[in-house]
Scaffold this motif. Sequence first.
Motif, PDB file in Angstrom:
ATOM      1  N   SER A 113     -16.052   0.389  15.693  1.00 13.13           N
ATOM      2  CA  SER A 113     -17.129   0.553  14.717  1.00 13.13           C
ATOM      3  C   SER A 113     -17.099  -0.571  13.674  1.00 13.13           C
ATOM      4  O   SER A 113     -17.708  -0.451  12.615  1.00 13.13           O
ATOM      5  CB  SER A 113     -17.015   1.908  14.025  1.00 13.13           C
ATOM      6  OG  SER A 113     -15.791   1.986  13.341  1.00 13.13           O
ATOM      7  N   GLN A 114     -16.390  -1.645  13.987  1.00 13.26           N
ATOM      8  CA  GLN A 114     -16.334  -2.854  13.154  1.00 13.26           C
ATOM      9  C   GLN A 114     -15.707  -2.628  11.780  1.00 13.26           C
ATOM     10  O   GLN A 114     -15.855  -3.464  10.897  1.00 13.26           O
ATOM     11  CB  GLN A 114     -17.734  -3.450  12.963  1.00 13.26           C
ATOM     12  CG  GLN A 114     -18.349  -3.917  14.261  1.00 13.26           C
ATOM     13  CD  GLN A 114     -19.600  -4.735  14.051  1.00 13.26           C
ATOM     14  OE1 GLN A 114     -20.286  -4.578  13.055  1.00 13.26           O
ATOM     15  NE2 GLN A 114     -19.896  -5.625  14.967  1.00 13.26           N
ATOM     16  N   GLN A 115     -15.009  -1.503  11.607  1.00 19.90           N
ATOM     17  CA  GLN A 115     -14.388  -1.300  10.298  1.00 19.90           C
ATOM     18  C   GLN A 115     -13.242  -2.272  10.051  1.00 19.90           C
ATOM     19  O   GLN A 115     -12.981  -2.658   8.909  1.00 19.90           O
ATOM     20  CB  GLN A 115     -13.873   0.135  10.176  1.00 19.90           C
ATOM     21  CG  GLN A 115     -14.988   1.145  10.112  1.00 19.90           C
ATOM     22  CD  GLN A 115     -14.456   2.566  10.070  1.00 19.90           C
ATOM     23  OE1 GLN A 115     -13.661   2.921   9.237  1.00 19.90           O
ATOM     24  NE2 GLN A 115     -14.910   3.382  10.987  1.00 19.90           N
TER      25      GLN A 115
ATOM     26  N   ASP B 209     -13.195  -5.343  11.154  1.00 20.51           N
ATOM     27  CA  ASP B 209     -13.859  -6.583  10.748  1.00 20.51           C
ATOM     28  C   ASP B 209     -14.286  -6.504   9.299  1.00 20.51           C
ATOM     29  O   ASP B 209     -14.146  -7.460   8.538  1.00 20.51           O
ATOM     30  CB  ASP B 209     -15.097  -6.837  11.620  1.00 20.51           C
ATOM     31  CG  ASP B 209     -14.703  -7.387  12.977  1.00 20.51           C
ATOM     32  OD1 ASP B 209     -13.541  -7.797  13.117  1.00 20.51           O
ATOM     33  OD2 ASP B 209     -15.544  -7.393  13.882  1.00 20.51           O
ATOM     34  N   ALA B 210     -14.837  -5.346   8.913  1.00 21.18           N
ATOM     35  CA  ALA B 210     -15.285  -5.190   7.530  1.00 21.18           C
ATOM     36  C   ALA B 210     -14.105  -5.322   6.586  1.00 21.18           C
ATOM     37  O   ALA B 210     -14.211  -5.948   5.522  1.00 21.18           O
ATOM     38  CB  ALA B 210     -15.959  -3.833   7.348  1.00 21.18           C
ATOM     39  N   MET B 211     -12.986  -4.764   6.985  1.00 22.42           N
ATOM     40  CA  MET B 211     -11.798  -4.850   6.154  1.00 22.42           C
ATOM     41  C   MET B 211     -11.360  -6.299   5.993  1.00 22.42           C
ATOM     42  O   MET B 211     -11.067  -6.763   4.894  1.00 22.42           O
ATOM     43  CB  MET B 211     -10.699  -4.033   6.829  1.00 22.42           C
ATOM     44  CG  MET B 211      -9.560  -3.669   5.951  1.00 22.42           C
ATOM     45  SD  MET B 211      -8.472  -2.546   6.824  1.00 22.42           S
ATOM     46  CE  MET B 211      -9.036  -0.987   6.215  1.00 22.42           C
ATOM     47  N   ARG B 212     -11.358  -7.016   7.109  1.00 18.95           N
ATOM     48  CA  ARG B 212     -10.992  -8.433   7.033  1.00 18.95           C
ATOM     49  C   ARG B 212     -11.996  -9.190   6.190  1.00 18.95           C
ATOM     50  O   ARG B 212     -11.635 -10.045   5.385  1.00 18.95           O
ATOM     51  CB  ARG B 212     -10.934  -9.039   8.435  1.00 18.95           C
ATOM     52  CG  ARG B 212      -9.746  -8.536   9.245  1.00 18.95           C
ATOM     53  CD  ARG B 212      -9.918  -8.849  10.715  1.00 18.95           C
ATOM     54  NE  ARG B 212      -9.897 -10.273  10.998  1.00 18.95           N
ATOM     55  CZ  ARG B 212     -10.363 -10.810  12.116  1.00 18.95           C
ATOM     56  NH1 ARG B 212     -10.876 -10.038  13.048  1.00 18.95           N
ATOM     57  NH2 ARG B 212     -10.324 -12.106  12.315  1.00 18.95           N
ATOM     58  N   ALA B 213     -13.284  -8.862   6.363  1.00 25.59           N
ATOM     59  CA  ALA B 213     -14.315  -9.553   5.601  1.00 25.59           C
ATOM     60  C   ALA B 213     -14.157  -9.304   4.106  1.00 25.59           C
ATOM     61  O   ALA B 213     -14.519 -10.142   3.296  1.00 25.59           O
ATOM     62  CB  ALA B 213     -15.696  -9.098   6.064  1.00 25.59           C
ATOM     63  N   LEU B 214     -13.616  -8.149   3.741  1.00 22.15           N
ATOM     64  CA  LEU B 214     -13.424  -7.853   2.333  1.00 22.15           C
ATOM     65  C   LEU B 214     -12.089  -8.381   1.814  1.00 22.15           C
ATOM     66  O   LEU B 214     -11.686  -8.080   0.692  1.00 22.15           O
ATOM     67  CB  LEU B 214     -13.520  -6.344   2.086  1.00 22.15           C
ATOM     68  CG  LEU B 214     -14.945  -5.791   2.206  1.00 22.15           C
ATOM     69  CD1 LEU B 214     -14.925  -4.295   2.416  1.00 22.15           C
ATOM     70  CD2 LEU B 214     -15.754  -6.127   0.972  1.00 22.15           C
ATOM     71  N   GLY B 215     -11.420  -9.139   2.649  1.00 20.92           N
ATOM     72  CA  GLY B 215     -10.230  -9.827   2.170  1.00 20.92           C
ATOM     73  C   GLY B 215      -8.939  -9.040   2.279  1.00 20.92           C
ATOM     74  O   GLY B 215      -7.985  -9.335   1.569  1.00 20.92           O
ATOM     75  N   THR B 216      -8.892  -8.041   3.157  1.00 21.37           N
ATOM     76  CA  THR B 216      -7.648  -7.309   3.362  1.00 21.37           C
ATOM     77  C   THR B 216      -7.092  -7.625   4.740  1.00 21.37           C
ATOM     78  O   THR B 216      -7.845  -7.699   5.695  1.00 21.37           O
ATOM     79  CB  THR B 216      -7.885  -5.790   3.318  1.00 21.37           C
ATOM     80  OG1 THR B 216      -8.676  -5.500   2.204  1.00 21.37           O
ATOM     81  CG2 THR B 216      -6.584  -5.042   3.238  1.00 21.37           C
ATOM     82  N   ASP B 217      -5.789  -7.769   4.810  1.00 14.23           N
ATOM     83  CA  ASP B 217      -5.150  -7.966   6.095  1.00 14.23           C
ATOM     84  C   ASP B 217      -4.877  -6.595   6.722  1.00 14.23           C
ATOM     85  O   ASP B 217      -4.103  -5.818   6.181  1.00 14.23           O
ATOM     86  CB  ASP B 217      -3.836  -8.723   5.867  1.00 14.23           C
ATOM     87  CG  ASP B 217      -3.130  -9.034   7.167  1.00 14.23           C
ATOM     88  OD1 ASP B 217      -3.677  -8.671   8.223  1.00 14.23           O
ATOM     89  OD2 ASP B 217      -2.045  -9.619   7.116  1.00 14.23           O
ATOM     90  N   PRO B 218      -5.532  -6.292   7.850  1.00 15.05           N
ATOM     91  CA  PRO B 218      -5.331  -4.958   8.456  1.00 15.05           C
ATOM     92  C   PRO B 218      -3.871  -4.695   8.823  1.00 15.05           C
ATOM     93  O   PRO B 218      -3.438  -3.543   8.839  1.00 15.05           O
ATOM     94  CB  PRO B 218      -6.191  -4.990   9.722  1.00 15.05           C
ATOM     95  CG  PRO B 218      -7.091  -6.142   9.574  1.00 15.05           C
ATOM     96  CD  PRO B 218      -6.452  -7.113   8.643  1.00 15.05           C
TER      97      PRO B 218
ATOM     98  N   TYR C 229       0.848  -1.197   0.000  1.00 20.38           N
ATOM     99  CA  TYR C 229       0.000   0.000   0.000  1.00 20.38           C
ATOM    100  C   TYR C 229       0.882   1.245   0.000  1.00 20.38           C
ATOM    101  O   TYR C 229       1.118   1.855   1.027  1.00 20.38           O
ATOM    102  CB  TYR C 229      -0.944  -0.034   1.187  1.00 20.38           C
ATOM    103  CG  TYR C 229      -1.909  -1.186   1.092  1.00 20.38           C
ATOM    104  CD1 TYR C 229      -3.061  -1.078   0.320  1.00 20.38           C
ATOM    105  CD2 TYR C 229      -1.659  -2.389   1.729  1.00 20.38           C
ATOM    106  CE1 TYR C 229      -3.927  -2.136   0.191  1.00 20.38           C
ATOM    107  CE2 TYR C 229      -2.526  -3.461   1.605  1.00 20.38           C
ATOM    108  CZ  TYR C 229      -3.657  -3.319   0.838  1.00 20.38           C
ATOM    109  OH  TYR C 229      -4.512  -4.369   0.704  1.00 20.38           O
TER     110      TYR C 229
ATOM    111  N   ARG D 233      -2.291  -3.516   5.645  1.00 20.89           N
ATOM    112  CA  ARG D 233      -2.818  -2.257   5.132  1.00 20.89           C
ATOM    113  C   ARG D 233      -2.678  -1.103   6.115  1.00 20.89           C
ATOM    114  O   ARG D 233      -2.457   0.029   5.718  1.00 20.89           O
ATOM    115  CB  ARG D 233      -4.292  -2.449   4.770  1.00 20.89           C
ATOM    116  CG  ARG D 233      -4.938  -1.136   4.451  1.00 20.89           C
ATOM    117  CD  ARG D 233      -6.007  -1.225   3.445  1.00 20.89           C
ATOM    118  NE  ARG D 233      -6.349   0.127   3.066  1.00 20.89           N
ATOM    119  CZ  ARG D 233      -6.771   0.467   1.885  1.00 20.89           C
ATOM    120  NH1 ARG D 233      -6.919  -0.426   0.975  1.00 20.89           N
ATOM    121  NH2 ARG D 233      -7.068   1.713   1.632  1.00 20.89           N
TER     122      ARG D 233
END
Lengths: 256, 286
Positions: free
Chosen positions: A117-119, A121-130, A31, A133
């Motif tokens: 705010s679960q962002q 989790d959303a990031m992980r759910a969309l296939g990105t490793d926090p 990134y 990133r």
Amino acid sequence: MNPLTRFLSELQEVSLLIWRAFISIFSYPRYYAETIKQMDLIGVGSLPIVLLTGFFTGGVLVLQVFPTLQYYSIQNEAGNSVATSLIRELGPVLSALMVSGRIGAAISAELGSMVVSQQIDAMRALGTDPIRRLVLPRIFSLVVMLPLLTVACDILGLIGGGVVASSIYNQDYHVFATSVRVGISTSDLVSGLIKPLFFGLIIGAVACHKGLSTTGGTAGVGRSTTDAVVIASIWVIIFDFFLSKALQYLLDLGQL
Amino acid sequence: MFETQKIETNNSSDPFWTVVPAIELRDVCLSFDDKLILDNISVSVRRGECKIILGRSGGGKSTIVRLILGLLKPDSGRILVDGEDITDYSEVEMMPVRQKIGMVFQEGALFDSVSVYENVAYRLREQGHEEAEIEREVTRMLEFVDLADAINKMPIELSGGMRRRVGIARALIGDPSILLFDEPTAGLDPPTARTICELVIKLRDLQDVSSIFVTHEMNNVENLSSEYATVNEKGEVVFEKEGDKLCLINTEILMMRNGKIIFNGTDEQLKSSDEVYVKRFIRGER
Ligand SMILES: Nc1ncnc2c1ncn2[C@@H]1O[C@H](COP(=O)(O)OP(=O)(O)OP(=O)(O)O)[C@@H](O)[C@H]1O
Ligand SMILES: [Mg+2]
């Protein structure tokens, strides 16, 4: 959990975080845009406070030390003494503390509110490793920018010292500058630049870890922000001691 | 778009593919701080099936959905996605699995530091698609959820329902073959809620998407389990009511109570269930 086990498990988690961020350097995706943005925020954004800190610290060092030196009639060494303490210790440590207050807090608050705010989790759910990133760009930027900030702090410190010496104690600029130049050794510069690398790593890792392990809603974000700053600052100071000792040893070896 | 999608996902020539459930939970248990939240849950979602999960607030519905995504790990039991046992997968191993799952979070969970456009584009951007394609898909998705004019807004400027719809657009982009909806209609007006149900029906009947639909609202259940979508002679998508002659609807309902599954079956079975709790739940009584 007793404090010791808690400390050890936190240490383990922080090390693991650093390790996972480190190994993700070697694979894609990377990134770059996020990294540049963080470098700008961390480096350029912290420049004013670090410059101010450096200037006034250099100034106050001369202010305090000059009378003593004068007593022993070695006031021509003022530049030397300021340069040594500034480049070896105060520059790295004070910049790290300022950056830890400004950036450590910002990072852990940002990541913490993303957690609650679960962002994340959303990031992980969309296939990105926090970690890839969010964590890696931040730690990387800190490790790169903190040495540069430290150099800026050192330079402004010397200028501040020079200004005080000449304006308050009427010392000639050239005398101060010469004494600075004579006083700085390569080992000062090397140790003054190696330290902030580690401090950057500590601040980044602690702040990211605290942010990502936030629990308990908005109040939790406040808690992890405070923790991040306090823990990172303490670690900078403790680590500074051991790092100084180790560098003394290593650089002495190098001179043999 | 439907046609190409059809070719990609319709592997029905492969018998293995049709038999293996899209999602399967086997005897899953999970507790938080000594409190048992899921008690031996076994769920199976067939390919192209929509599973509605009903249950009281705090019953563990969101937890199930999070388990499927690997955001949480169960204490015991197995979780399979497309026949692949993901229970012990690491974060890195989970990534390819998550690529084929779309998730609508209960709280929206939009990235609040970037615009609506970037939120919806997120997955495609991560997958490295071209900007022109991303833009086309994002516009299409936002039109679909009726938010085309909010494209450059920040999430903070949107109302709750608009945020939910952005969340739906974000989950749908990239045509995932499994969709998880965590109360997507809560707090939406009836027409919008209906649009969302129709969307799920369309995905179920025309694109073979397997989905889990968590909800509280019996209206949604009614919609989802009594209508189906077909394509008429003109090539338009039409919705038809389930008739007497036709009862092929691929929707099952699952009801949870105190971490256990107390009902699993079709909507007719639900309505005729003798279970006291089920009856009360349908009528909205305590
Ligand atoms: N991270 C957590 N730590 C501790 N307990 C949790 C956690 N997440 C959920 N729980 C508990 O698990 C239970 C189930 O939560 P869950 O979010 O799955 O409920 P739900 O069925 O989705 O409810 P709702 O319909 O209100 O969304 C709740 O009692 C909640 O208190
Ligand atoms: Mg829920």
